[in-house]
Design a protein around this motif. Structure first.
Motif, PDB file in Angstrom:
ATOM      1  N   LYS A  29       0.836  -1.207   0.000  1.00  0.00           N
ATOM      2  CA  LYS A  29       0.000   0.000   0.000  1.00  0.00           C
ATOM      3  C   LYS A  29       0.873   1.260   0.000  1.00  0.00           C
ATOM      4  CE  LYS A  29      -4.168  -1.590  -0.088  1.00  0.00           C
ATOM      5  NZ  LYS A  29      -4.950  -1.339  -1.293  1.00  0.00           N
ATOM      6  N   ILE A  30       1.910   1.242   0.835  1.00  0.00           N
ATOM      7  CA  ILE A  30       2.780   2.419   0.938  1.00  0.00           C
ATOM      8  C   ILE A  30       3.595   2.621  -0.340  1.00  0.00           C
ATOM      9  CG2 ILE A  30       4.830   3.331   2.139  1.00  0.00           C
ATOM     10  CD1 ILE A  30       3.528   2.491   4.767  1.00  0.00           C
TER      11      ILE A  30
ATOM     12  N   ARG B  83      11.923   4.513  -0.697  1.00  0.00           N
ATOM     13  CA  ARG B  83      12.943   3.503  -0.359  1.00  0.00           C
ATOM     14  C   ARG B  83      13.250   3.464   1.132  1.00  0.00           C
ATOM     15  NH1 ARG B  83      17.714   3.603  -4.820  1.00  0.00           N
ATOM     16  NH2 ARG B  83      16.460   4.210  -6.614  1.00  0.00           N
ATOM     17  N   LEU B  84      13.346   4.652   1.739  1.00  0.00           N
ATOM     18  CA  LEU B  84      13.624   4.673   3.183  1.00  0.00           C
ATOM     19  C   LEU B  84      12.437   4.121   3.970  1.00  0.00           C
ATOM     20  CD1 LEU B  84      15.325   5.243   5.647  1.00  0.00           C
ATOM     21  CD2 LEU B  84      14.828   7.686   5.424  1.00  0.00           C
ATOM     22  N   LEU B  85      11.217   4.430   3.540  1.00  0.00           N
ATOM     23  CA  LEU B  85      10.034   3.854   4.206  1.00  0.00           C
ATOM     24  C   LEU B  85      10.075   2.327   4.132  1.00  0.00           C
ATOM     25  CD1 LEU B  85       7.151   6.196   2.940  1.00  0.00           C
ATOM     26  CD2 LEU B  85       8.046   6.085   5.277  1.00  0.00           C
ATOM     27  N   VAL B  86      10.437   1.804   2.977  1.00  0.00           N
ATOM     28  CA  VAL B  86      10.498   0.345   2.801  1.00  0.00           C
ATOM     29  C   VAL B  86      11.572  -0.261   3.707  1.00  0.00           C
ATOM     30  CG1 VAL B  86      11.041  -1.516   1.167  1.00  0.00           C
ATOM     31  CG2 VAL B  86       9.498   0.329   0.474  1.00  0.00           C
ATOM     32  N   VAL B  87      12.721   0.395   3.802  1.00  0.00           N
ATOM     33  CA  VAL B  87      13.780  -0.081   4.708  1.00  0.00           C
ATOM     34  C   VAL B  87      13.256  -0.115   6.153  1.00  0.00           C
ATOM     35  CG1 VAL B  87      16.022   0.515   5.736  1.00  0.00           C
ATOM     36  CG2 VAL B  87      15.739   0.608   3.258  1.00  0.00           C
ATOM     37  N   LEU B  88      12.573   0.940   6.574  1.00  0.00           N
ATOM     38  CA  LEU B  88      12.036   0.997   7.944  1.00  0.00           C
ATOM     39  C   LEU B  88      10.956  -0.062   8.158  1.00  0.00           C
ATOM     40  CD1 LEU B  88      11.801   4.888   8.355  1.00  0.00           C
ATOM     41  CD2 LEU B  88      13.516   3.380   9.396  1.00  0.00           C
ATOM     42  N   LEU B  89      10.166  -0.323   7.118  1.00  0.00           N
ATOM     43  CA  LEU B  89       9.107  -1.343   7.215  1.00  0.00           C
ATOM     44  C   LEU B  89       9.663  -2.760   7.356  1.00  0.00           C
ATOM     45  CD1 LEU B  89       6.549   0.002   4.602  1.00  0.00           C
ATOM     46  CD2 LEU B  89       5.998  -0.567   6.976  1.00  0.00           C
ATOM     47  N   GLN B  90      10.911  -2.969   6.933  1.00  0.00           N
ATOM     48  CA  GLN B  90      11.511  -4.308   7.094  1.00  0.00           C
ATOM     49  C   GLN B  90      11.746  -4.616   8.575  1.00  0.00           C
ATOM     50  OE1 GLN B  90      11.319  -5.994   4.228  1.00  0.00           O
ATOM     51  NE2 GLN B  90      10.660  -3.939   3.643  1.00  0.00           N
ATOM     52  N   ALA B  91      11.830  -3.542   9.381  1.00  0.00           N
ATOM     53  CA  ALA B  91      12.022  -3.685  10.838  1.00  0.00           C
ATOM     54  C   ALA B  91      13.221  -4.577  11.157  1.00  0.00           C
ATOM     55  CB  ALA B  91      10.745  -4.238  11.477  1.00  0.00           C
ATOM     56  N   ASN B  92      14.293  -4.376  10.398  1.00  0.00           N
ATOM     57  CA  ASN B  92      15.496  -5.196  10.599  1.00  0.00           C
ATOM     58  C   ASN B  92      16.674  -4.389  11.138  1.00  0.00           C
ATOM     59  OD1 ASN B  92      14.513  -7.681   9.862  1.00  0.00           O
ATOM     60  ND2 ASN B  92      14.894  -7.351   7.683  1.00  0.00           N
ATOM     61  N   ARG B  93      16.388  -3.314  11.877  1.00  0.00           N
ATOM     62  CA  ARG B  93      17.477  -2.538  12.458  1.00  0.00           C
ATOM     63  C   ARG B  93      18.317  -3.439  13.353  1.00  0.00           C
ATOM     64  NH1 ARG B  93      18.501   2.528  12.513  1.00  0.00           N
ATOM     65  NH2 ARG B  93      16.452   3.398  11.999  1.00  0.00           N
ATOM     66  N   ASP B  94      19.649  -3.290  13.286  1.00  0.00           N
ATOM     67  CA  ASP B  94      20.531  -4.115  14.120  1.00  0.00           C
ATOM     68  C   ASP B  94      20.149  -3.964  15.585  1.00  0.00           C
ATOM     69  OD1 ASP B  94      21.935  -4.742  11.835  1.00  0.00           O
ATOM     70  OD2 ASP B  94      23.454  -3.185  12.130  1.00  0.00           O
TER      71      ASP B  94
ATOM     72  N   GLU C 249      22.139   9.483  -1.832  1.00  0.00           N
ATOM     73  CA  GLU C 249      21.061   9.247  -0.856  1.00  0.00           C
ATOM     74  C   GLU C 249      21.031   7.814  -0.351  1.00  0.00           C
ATOM     75  OE1 GLU C 249      19.627  12.717  -3.379  1.00  0.00           O
ATOM     76  OE2 GLU C 249      20.581  10.780  -3.809  1.00  0.00           O
ATOM     77  N   GLU C 250      21.412   6.872  -1.209  1.00  0.00           N
ATOM     78  CA  GLU C 250      21.344   5.464  -0.810  1.00  0.00           C
ATOM     79  C   GLU C 250      22.176   5.154   0.431  1.00  0.00           C
ATOM     80  OE1 GLU C 250      21.973   2.607  -3.930  1.00  0.00           O
ATOM     81  OE2 GLU C 250      19.982   3.001  -4.736  1.00  0.00           O
ATOM     82  N   LYS C 251      23.343   5.792   0.511  1.00  0.00           N
ATOM     83  CA  LYS C 251      24.218   5.555   1.673  1.00  0.00           C
ATOM     84  C   LYS C 251      23.523   6.014   2.956  1.00  0.00           C
ATOM     85  CE  LYS C 251      28.229   4.253  -0.370  1.00  0.00           C
ATOM     86  NZ  LYS C 251      27.721   3.977  -1.734  1.00  0.00           N
ATOM     87  N   PHE C 252      22.891   7.187   2.886  1.00  0.00           N
ATOM     88  CA  PHE C 252      22.154   7.709   4.050  1.00  0.00           C
ATOM     89  C   PHE C 252      21.024   6.757   4.441  1.00  0.00           C
ATOM     90  CE2 PHE C 252      24.378  11.545   2.983  1.00  0.00           C
ATOM     91  CZ  PHE C 252      24.470  12.262   4.173  1.00  0.00           C
ATOM     92  N   ILE C 253      20.293   6.285   3.425  1.00  0.00           N
ATOM     93  CA  ILE C 253      19.147   5.399   3.674  1.00  0.00           C
ATOM     94  C   ILE C 253      19.601   4.096   4.342  1.00  0.00           C
ATOM     95  CG2 ILE C 253      17.432   3.938   2.479  1.00  0.00           C
ATOM     96  CD1 ILE C 253      17.073   6.331   0.513  1.00  0.00           C
ATOM     97  N   THR C 254      20.647   3.483   3.801  1.00  0.00           N
ATOM     98  CA  THR C 254      21.110   2.190   4.331  1.00  0.00           C
ATOM     99  C   THR C 254      21.632   2.322   5.758  1.00  0.00           C
ATOM    100  OG1 THR C 254      21.687   1.488   2.102  1.00  0.00           O
ATOM    101  CG2 THR C 254      22.662   0.240   3.906  1.00  0.00           C
ATOM    102  N   ILE C 255      22.489   3.305   5.976  1.00  0.00           N
ATOM    103  CA  ILE C 255      23.103   3.433   7.306  1.00  0.00           C
ATOM    104  C   ILE C 255      22.069   3.870   8.351  1.00  0.00           C
ATOM    105  CG2 ILE C 255      24.801   4.744   8.679  1.00  0.00           C
ATOM    106  CD1 ILE C 255      26.654   4.642   6.177  1.00  0.00           C
ATOM    107  N   LEU C 256      21.283   4.898   8.036  1.00  0.00           N
ATOM    108  CA  LEU C 256      20.315   5.400   9.017  1.00  0.00           C
ATOM    109  C   LEU C 256      19.138   4.447   9.220  1.00  0.00           C
ATOM    110  CD1 LEU C 256      20.233   9.219   8.162  1.00  0.00           C
ATOM    111  CD2 LEU C 256      21.447   8.074  10.006  1.00  0.00           C
ATOM    112  N   GLY C 257      18.864   3.622   8.205  1.00  0.00           N
ATOM    113  CA  GLY C 257      17.710   2.719   8.309  1.00  0.00           C
ATOM    114  C   GLY C 257      17.998   1.357   8.905  1.00  0.00           C
ATOM    115  N   THR C 258      19.304   0.993   9.014  1.00  0.00           N
ATOM    116  CA  THR C 258      19.587  -0.394   9.447  1.00  0.00           C
ATOM    117  C   THR C 258      20.507  -0.535  10.660  1.00  0.00           C
ATOM    118  OG1 THR C 258      21.475  -0.583   7.953  1.00  0.00           O
ATOM    119  CG2 THR C 258      19.327  -1.258   7.075  1.00  0.00           C
TER     120      THR C 258
END
Length: 317
Positions: free
Chosen positions: A136-137, A147-158, A187-196
């Motif tokens: 839906k999102i 992309r960042l929303l999808v990373v956060l939705l994975q709920a796989n933060r270390d 932007e991808e680097k920011f998304i990966t590091i801040l999201g995981t």
């Protein structure tokens, strides 16, 4: 938990159900009784009251609240009756329903909830609406924001654990090169590091980043990104630093200036009332030189104000 609303004792669901029925029966409604009961019981107890209400009177408590109350007061009371994860799922559903998407709601909820909470919200969303929240999102958003929303939705933060200083240095350098040192932004680097990465790891990364670049990470995000992505990245950073401080700021801006953003005010007061509203109040007092109680008092009125002040649970003079 550092909430202002805790389990009420001695609790009697049937007595509460009877008092609510009496308050809403016949001509006129006794709003005072309604707000006093619903703001002083925790969510689990409110669900028991709703169940007792149906058993005793064959009526749906939420339907009765909707037909007897009006306006923002009605919205607040109905919100208090929603089970926790249904509350978040419902807010997200409405943020992506119909024409236009409410990015602010997506940002606030997905940046601030823990991985376990996000997993619960996804599960409840599927049960309640027979739809996949991520689908839906992604259907309603685009670009790096999506992309960042999808990373956060994975709920796989270390998970939080021992912080590896070598990796801290490496991540800080990667962010520096992806932003300040680069023409354009990676932007991808920011998304990966801040999201995981884990919360404790990222707090160290922000300190290291400041040492390397001479800037706070927020300043770089502000300069290097824009629009919904910028707002989401900033919300993630603020929540990594302090969730209560993030919500104190959210509440402050919902009431500052002309007009009040009641949807945000209600959403935050209801969703944090059993989690960390005491800490939010502290941060509010510290950062804005006035108390949350005073600002609600000044900015709202009537039964709506009374109920919000009871949820607030006190004034930090």
């Amino acid at each position: 938990m550092r909430g202002t609303v805790t389990a009420f004792s001695p609790f009697d669901a049937r007595a509460d159900a009877e008092a609510l029925r009496k308050a809403m029966k016949g001509m006129g409604t006794d709003e005072e009784t309604v707000l006093k009961i619903l703001t002083s019981r925790n969510n689990a107890q409110r669900q028991e009251i709703a169940s007792a209400f149906k058993t005793l009177f064959g009526r749906d408590l939420v339907d009765d609240l909707k037909s007897e109350l009006t306006g923002k007061f009605e919205t607040l009371m109905v919100s208090l009756m929603r089970p926790t994860y249904i509350f978040d799922a419902h807010a997200l559903k409405h943020a992506i329903k119909g024409a236009g998407t409410n990015e602010k709601v997506l940002t606030e909820i997905l940046a601030s909830r823990t991985p376990a909470e996000v997993r619960n919200i996804k599960q409840v969303y599927l049960q309640e609406y027979e739809a996949n929240l991520e689908d839906k999102i992604t259907g309603e958003t685009s670009g790096y924001f999506q992309r960042l929303l999808v990373v956060l939705l994975q709920a796989n933060r270390d998970p939080d654990g021992r912080v590896d200083e070598g990796l801290v240095e490496q991540d800080a350098q990667v962010l520096f090169r992806a932003g300040e040192l680069k023409w354009g932004t990676d932007e991808e680097k920011f998304i990966t590091i801040l999201g995981t990465r884990s919360v404790s790891h990222l707090r160290r990364v922000f300190d290291k980043y400041m040492t390397i670049s001479g800037f706070q990470i927020e300043e770089t995000i502000d300069r290097e990104t824009s629009g919904d992505l910028e707002k989401l990245l900033l919300a993630v950073v603020k929540c990594i630093r302090s969730v209560p401080a993030y919500f104190a700021e959210t509440l402050y801006y919902s009431m500052k200036g002309a007009g009040t953003d009641d949807d945000t005010l209600i959403r935050v007061m209801v969703s944090r009332s059993e989690i960390d509203l005491l800490d939010i109040r502290q941060e509010f007092r510290k950062n804005f030189a006035k108390s949350l109680h005073q600002m609600i008092q000044k900015d709202t009125s009537g039964d709506y104000r009374k109920a919000l002040l009871l949820l607030c649970g006190g004034d930090d003079e």
